[in-house]
Design a protein around this motif. Structure first.
Motif: not given
Ligand code: ATP
Ligand code: MG
Length: 316
Positions: A98-107
């Protein structure tokens, strides 16, 4: 070929309130520059735990209780948290399902990417240059840098994670089920991208997957895990023509096959309870060939031919 990673006798346990889970038991392997090693096995076989261990970031209540992990000759299990922060991302990096483990959804991607590079000592101008270069290298356009993660598709997000993972030219990239969350067409594109990166940069990959067919298609060598133990390990070519362990064969026979009319054979029974593993060979309760010896004695992992290792009393 030079060796970039050596894992020696790795043991990892999770100390939970309901018991000690033996997640990884005595695993050893090595990885050469430019090689892709696939770690294959069913759910719960210890694949992700190995991936985390390689970055010395096994989550609590887990702990590496024994072993050595030599990354470019340095035992990373001896490093301080500060030293570990430096090597994570620059010498060894990880791409998650899940890329959201690496990527911050807010930035915005740009800010995250630049910050990641600056944390590793790159100045701001160079960071932007590198971010641009790697965003293009993974087949995206610069516009992606101005996006927030939610504005990107699953495949695009995974490309961004891969771009970050390779941007500091690490010796090893761990990819933990990098395509499982994506649809079939995008899965192939992402695996093509990974194969392409491996060729272009001579990067070494640990590909974690439950899919033996994918492993045989993409990897140079394959390590088959069951209940935290290595069952069989060989080069892809050797394994494709000579599967020896009953578990490897069962995994292979459980694959759906388009060209054949026969239905895949599902492996019966359940994976072992790793709090209380069966005695002898950990696979014996599910093995169609198990004998008395298998119920009592644990088979050693032996080299049956050059580079081909099998843990089975009947391997020869
Ligand atoms: P999957 O294919 O489902 O991702 P896996 O092969 O990656 O499985 P691991 O996640 O490494 O397997 O898990 C190995 C064992 O360790 C399992 O029995 C699992 O339940 C246990 N385990 C993993 N993470 C934790 C945790 N944080 N706390 C307790 N037990 C854990
Ligand atoms: Mg996993």
């Amino acid at each position: 070929l030079s060796t970039v990673l050596i894992v020696k006798d790795l043991w990892v346990k999770y100390f939970t309130s309901s018991g000690v889970i033996n997640a990884v038991s005595g695993v050893s392997f090595s990885l050469s520059r430019g090689e892709m090693l696939a770690v294959v096995g069913e759910s719960g076989s210890g694949k992700s735990t190995i991936g985390y261990a390689l970055l010395n970031m096994v989550p609590k209540p887990g702990r590496i209780v024994k072993g050595e992990i030599l990354l470019d000759g340095v035992n990373i299990l001896k490093l301080s948290e500060e030293e570990l922060r430096k090597i994570r991302g620059s010498k060894i990096s990880i791409v998650f399902q899940d890329p959201f483990t690496t990527l911050d959804p807010l930035r915005k991607i740009r800010d995250q990417f630049i910050e990641f590079l600056m944390e590793h000592g790159i100045d701001k101008n160079n960071a932007l240059k590198i971010a641009r270069e790697y965003i293009e290298a993974v087949g995206l356009t610069e516009r992606v840098l101005d996006s927030y993660p939610h504005q990107l598709s699953g495949g695009q997000k995974q490309r961004v994670s891969i771009a970050m993972a390779i941007s500091l030219n690490p010796s090893v990239v761990v990819a933990d089920e990098p395509t499982t969350a994506l649809d079939v067409v995008v899965q192939k594109q992402i695996m093509d991208l990974i194969s392409d990166i491996k060729r272009r940069y001579s990067s070494s990959f640990i590909l974690i997957t439950h899919d033996l067919a994918l492993a045989l298609e993409r990897a140079d060598s394959v390590m088959v895990m069951y209940g935290g133990y290595v069952m069989e390990m060989a080069s892809k070519n050797e394994l494709a023509k000579n599967m020896v362990h009953p578990y490897t064969k069962a995994l292979f026979e459980s694959l759906p096959r388009i060209k054949q009319r026969t239905l895949p054979k599902y492996l019966t029974g359940y994976p072992p309870d790793l709090r209380n593993p069966p005695p002898g060979c950990i696979f014996h309760p599910r093995c169609p060939f198990a004998s008395e010896k298998c119920r009592i004695m644990k088979p050693e992992l032996v080299e049956i031919s050059k580079g081909h290792f099998v843990a089975c009393h009947f391997a020869r």
